[in-house]
Design a protein around this motif. Structure first.
Motif, PDB file in Angstrom:
ATOM      1  N   LYS A 122       0.840  -1.194   0.000  1.00  0.00           N
ATOM      2  CA  LYS A 122       0.000   0.000   0.000  1.00  0.00           C
ATOM      3  C   LYS A 122       0.869   1.236   0.000  1.00  0.00           C
ATOM      4  CE  LYS A 122      -3.921  -2.000  -0.049  1.00  0.00           C
ATOM      5  NZ  LYS A 122      -4.762  -1.903  -1.193  1.00  0.00           N
ATOM      6  N   GLY A 123       0.374   2.261  -0.636  1.00  0.00           N
ATOM      7  CA  GLY A 123       1.100   3.513  -0.756  1.00  0.00           C
ATOM      8  C   GLY A 123       1.202   4.247   0.560  1.00  0.00           C
ATOM      9  N   GLY A 124       1.628   5.474   0.512  1.00  0.00           N
ATOM     10  CA  GLY A 124       1.922   6.281   1.690  1.00  0.00           C
ATOM     11  C   GLY A 124       0.690   6.752   2.427  1.00  0.00           C
ATOM     12  N   ILE A 125       0.567   8.032   2.631  1.00  0.00           N
ATOM     13  CA  ILE A 125      -0.463   8.648   3.464  1.00  0.00           C
ATOM     14  C   ILE A 125      -1.849   8.287   2.949  1.00  0.00           C
ATOM     15  CG2 ILE A 125      -1.381  10.850   4.271  1.00  0.00           C
ATOM     16  CD1 ILE A 125       1.511  11.921   3.842  1.00  0.00           C
ATOM     17  N   GLY A 126      -2.697   7.804   3.846  1.00  0.00           N
ATOM     18  CA  GLY A 126      -4.067   7.506   3.475  1.00  0.00           C
ATOM     19  C   GLY A 126      -4.242   6.213   2.696  1.00  0.00           C
ATOM     20  N   LEU A 127      -3.178   5.530   2.405  1.00  0.00           N
ATOM     21  CA  LEU A 127      -3.233   4.271   1.670  1.00  0.00           C
ATOM     22  C   LEU A 127      -4.090   4.404   0.414  1.00  0.00           C
ATOM     23  CD1 LEU A 127      -3.692   1.876   4.704  1.00  0.00           C
ATOM     24  CD2 LEU A 127      -1.571   2.518   3.594  1.00  0.00           C
ATOM     25  N   ARG A 128      -3.766   5.395  -0.397  1.00  0.00           N
ATOM     26  CA  ARG A 128      -4.582   5.718  -1.559  1.00  0.00           C
ATOM     27  C   ARG A 128      -4.462   4.730  -2.695  1.00  0.00           C
ATOM     28  NH1 ARG A 128      -3.024  11.754  -0.825  1.00  0.00           N
ATOM     29  NH2 ARG A 128      -1.028  10.822  -1.331  1.00  0.00           N
ATOM     30  N   GLY A 129      -3.400   4.044  -2.786  1.00  0.00           N
ATOM     31  CA  GLY A 129      -3.266   3.144  -3.931  1.00  0.00           C
ATOM     32  C   GLY A 129      -2.057   2.263  -3.790  1.00  0.00           C
ATOM     33  N   PRO A 130      -1.854   1.431  -4.768  1.00  0.00           N
ATOM     34  CA  PRO A 130      -0.716   0.508  -4.691  1.00  0.00           C
ATOM     35  C   PRO A 130       0.605   1.252  -4.835  1.00  0.00           C
ATOM     36  CG  PRO A 130      -1.782   0.352  -6.820  1.00  0.00           C
ATOM     37  CD  PRO A 130      -2.623   1.276  -5.989  1.00  0.00           C
ATOM     38  N   GLY A 131       1.587   0.758  -4.135  1.00  0.00           N
ATOM     39  CA  GLY A 131       2.932   1.318  -4.254  1.00  0.00           C
ATOM     40  C   GLY A 131       3.644   0.701  -5.440  1.00  0.00           C
ATOM     41  N   GLU A 132       4.940   0.933  -5.512  1.00  0.00           N
ATOM     42  CA  GLU A 132       5.729   0.345  -6.594  1.00  0.00           C
ATOM     43  C   GLU A 132       5.851  -1.159  -6.398  1.00  0.00           C
ATOM     44  OE1 GLU A 132       9.308   2.890  -8.277  1.00  0.00           O
ATOM     45  OE2 GLU A 132       9.389   2.757  -6.111  1.00  0.00           O
ATOM     46  N   THR A 133       5.821  -1.888  -7.478  1.00  0.00           N
ATOM     47  CA  THR A 133       6.112  -3.312  -7.374  1.00  0.00           C
ATOM     48  C   THR A 133       7.628  -3.466  -7.256  1.00  0.00           C
ATOM     49  OG1 THR A 133       6.367  -3.632  -9.752  1.00  0.00           O
ATOM     50  CG2 THR A 133       4.145  -3.909  -8.851  1.00  0.00           C
ATOM     51  N   GLN A 134       8.071  -4.602  -6.765  1.00  0.00           N
ATOM     52  CA  GLN A 134       9.508  -4.836  -6.640  1.00  0.00           C
ATOM     53  C   GLN A 134      10.179  -4.810  -8.003  1.00  0.00           C
ATOM     54  OE1 GLN A 134      11.150  -5.040  -3.661  1.00  0.00           O
ATOM     55  NE2 GLN A 134      12.978  -4.843  -4.914  1.00  0.00           N
ATOM     56  N   LEU A 135       9.480  -5.298  -9.023  1.00  0.00           N
ATOM     57  CA  LEU A 135      10.026  -5.276 -10.382  1.00  0.00           C
ATOM     58  C   LEU A 135      10.268  -3.832 -10.835  1.00  0.00           C
ATOM     59  CD1 LEU A 135      10.790  -6.886 -12.911  1.00  0.00           C
ATOM     60  CD2 LEU A 135       8.403  -6.740 -13.615  1.00  0.00           C
ATOM     61  N   GLU A 136       9.317  -2.956 -10.545  1.00  0.00           N
ATOM     62  CA  GLU A 136       9.482  -1.541 -10.900  1.00  0.00           C
ATOM     63  C   GLU A 136      10.651  -0.916 -10.150  1.00  0.00           C
ATOM     64  OE1 GLU A 136       5.567  -0.350  -9.854  1.00  0.00           O
ATOM     65  OE2 GLU A 136       4.777  -0.594 -11.883  1.00  0.00           O
ATOM     66  N   ILE A 137      10.781  -1.266  -8.870  1.00  0.00           N
ATOM     67  CA  ILE A 137      11.896  -0.747  -8.060  1.00  0.00           C
ATOM     68  C   ILE A 137      13.222  -1.242  -8.639  1.00  0.00           C
ATOM     69  CG2 ILE A 137      13.020  -0.891  -5.790  1.00  0.00           C
ATOM     70  CD1 ILE A 137      10.153  -1.025  -4.591  1.00  0.00           C
ATOM     71  N   ASP A 138      13.282  -2.533  -8.955  1.00  0.00           N
ATOM     72  CA  ASP A 138      14.510  -3.097  -9.536  1.00  0.00           C
ATOM     73  C   ASP A 138      14.865  -2.410 -10.846  1.00  0.00           C
ATOM     74  OD1 ASP A 138      14.633  -4.846  -7.419  1.00  0.00           O
ATOM     75  OD2 ASP A 138      13.891  -6.584  -8.540  1.00  0.00           O
ATOM     76  N   ARG A 139      13.858  -2.189 -11.696  1.00  0.00           N
ATOM     77  CA  ARG A 139      14.113  -1.511 -12.974  1.00  0.00           C
ATOM     78  C   ARG A 139      14.607  -0.090 -12.757  1.00  0.00           C
ATOM     79  NH1 ARG A 139       9.075  -3.942 -16.006  1.00  0.00           N
ATOM     80  NH2 ARG A 139      10.094  -5.696 -17.000  1.00  0.00           N
ATOM     81  N   ARG A 140      13.995   0.606 -11.807  1.00  0.00           N
ATOM     82  CA  ARG A 140      14.409   1.986 -11.533  1.00  0.00           C
ATOM     83  C   ARG A 140      15.838   2.029 -11.003  1.00  0.00           C
ATOM     84  NH1 ARG A 140      14.075   4.400  -6.886  1.00  0.00           N
ATOM     85  NH2 ARG A 140      12.421   3.087  -6.077  1.00  0.00           N
ATOM     86  N   LEU A 141      16.156   1.161 -10.048  1.00  0.00           N
ATOM     87  CA  LEU A 141      17.513   1.123  -9.487  1.00  0.00           C
ATOM     88  C   LEU A 141      18.541   0.732 -10.548  1.00  0.00           C
ATOM     89  CD1 LEU A 141      16.810  -0.549  -6.028  1.00  0.00           C
ATOM     90  CD2 LEU A 141      17.339   1.852  -6.481  1.00  0.00           C
ATOM     91  N   LEU A 142      18.174  -0.226 -11.392  1.00  0.00           N
ATOM     92  CA  LEU A 142      19.077  -0.647 -12.459  1.00  0.00           C
ATOM     93  C   LEU A 142      19.301   0.501 -13.439  1.00  0.00           C
ATOM     94  CD1 LEU A 142      19.982  -3.806 -13.492  1.00  0.00           C
ATOM     95  CD2 LEU A 142      18.752  -2.870 -15.411  1.00  0.00           C
ATOM     96  N   GLY A 143      18.225   1.224 -13.777  1.00  0.00           N
ATOM     97  CA  GLY A 143      18.347   2.367 -14.678  1.00  0.00           C
ATOM     98  C   GLY A 143      19.226   3.459 -14.099  1.00  0.00           C
ATOM     99  N   GLU A 144      19.080   3.702 -12.792  1.00  0.00           N
ATOM    100  CA  GLU A 144      19.919   4.718 -12.133  1.00  0.00           C
ATOM    101  C   GLU A 144      21.382   4.305 -12.162  1.00  0.00           C
ATOM    102  OE1 GLU A 144      18.242   5.151  -8.232  1.00  0.00           O
ATOM    103  OE2 GLU A 144      16.454   6.193  -8.984  1.00  0.00           O
ATOM    104  N   ARG A 145      21.646   3.029 -11.924  1.00  0.00           N
ATOM    105  CA  ARG A 145      23.025   2.530 -11.930  1.00  0.00           C
ATOM    106  C   ARG A 145      23.630   2.611 -13.334  1.00  0.00           C
ATOM    107  NH1 ARG A 145      27.660   2.327  -9.432  1.00  0.00           N
ATOM    108  NH2 ARG A 145      28.834   0.468  -9.925  1.00  0.00           N
TER     109      ARG A 145
END
Length: 182
Positions: A122-145
């Motif tokens: 669940k997302g941050g304040i108020g649990l408004r929606g889904p957070g990032e999936t682990q796959l999305e996090i991995d892709r973002r971190l890989l892209g940053e690297r």
């Protein structure tokens, strides 16, 4: 071709144990090899406690993933094997950066949904929606690297260009020896 693969495997630190050869008119979309050859391979893996299988061809990410799931062991294609050898043998800082960049770019197509237990937090304040999936996090971190390595590589190339100009002005003789894997 098989002799070269055997030498590449040895160079990477693997001891070739069994060679299984097959012939198909075209590769299978899901496994690269046929179902019968996959069962033969699975039997050989189980009987001989093999911990890595090296293919002498380039596998698609899906084929590699399907083979690993079926055979319950690590599957490596020719490209990954060569990148591993380069990673082991890179000596200069620039060479290590180039190899890491190539490995990350190769890996970026092979990210899978392996973190399903935290897939939709669940997302941050108020649990408004889904957070990032682990796959999305991995892709973002890989892209940053990849981006950081690209910037570092550009800086190293500028430094090398400056050094080259200084050598040219000083009339310094230089020789280069270039090889394939060793």
């Amino acid at each position: 071709s098989l002799e070269e693969l055997s030498l590449l495997s040895s160079s990477a630190g693997a001891d070739p144990f069994i060679v299984i050869v097959g012939k198909r008119s075209r590769p299978d979309a899901s496994l690269f090899i046929g179902a019968g050859k996959a069962q033969e391979l699975a039997l050989a893996v189980a009987e001989n406690q093999i911990d890595i299988i090296i293919f002498n061809h380039v596998l698609t990410p899906a084929q590699q993933r399907n083979l690993e799931r079926l055979l319950k062991t690590r599957v490596v294609d020719r490209t990954t094997l060569i990148l591993d050898i380069f990673a082991q043998r890179a000596k200069s800082h620039e060479g290590k950066v180039q190899v890491e960049l190539a490995q990350l770019q190769h890996l970026s197509t092979r990210l899978i949904r392996g973190w399903t237990h935290v897939e939709r937090q669940k997302g941050g304040i108020g649990l408004r929606g889904p957070g990032e999936t682990q796959l999305e996090i991995d892709r973002r971190l890989l892209g940053e690297r990849v981006k950081a390595l690209g910037i570092r590589l550009e800086k190293l190339q500028r430094q090398r260009e400056t050094q080259r100009r200084a050598r040219d002005k000083g009339n310094v003789f230089s020789v280069s020896l270039v090889g394939y894997t060793n």
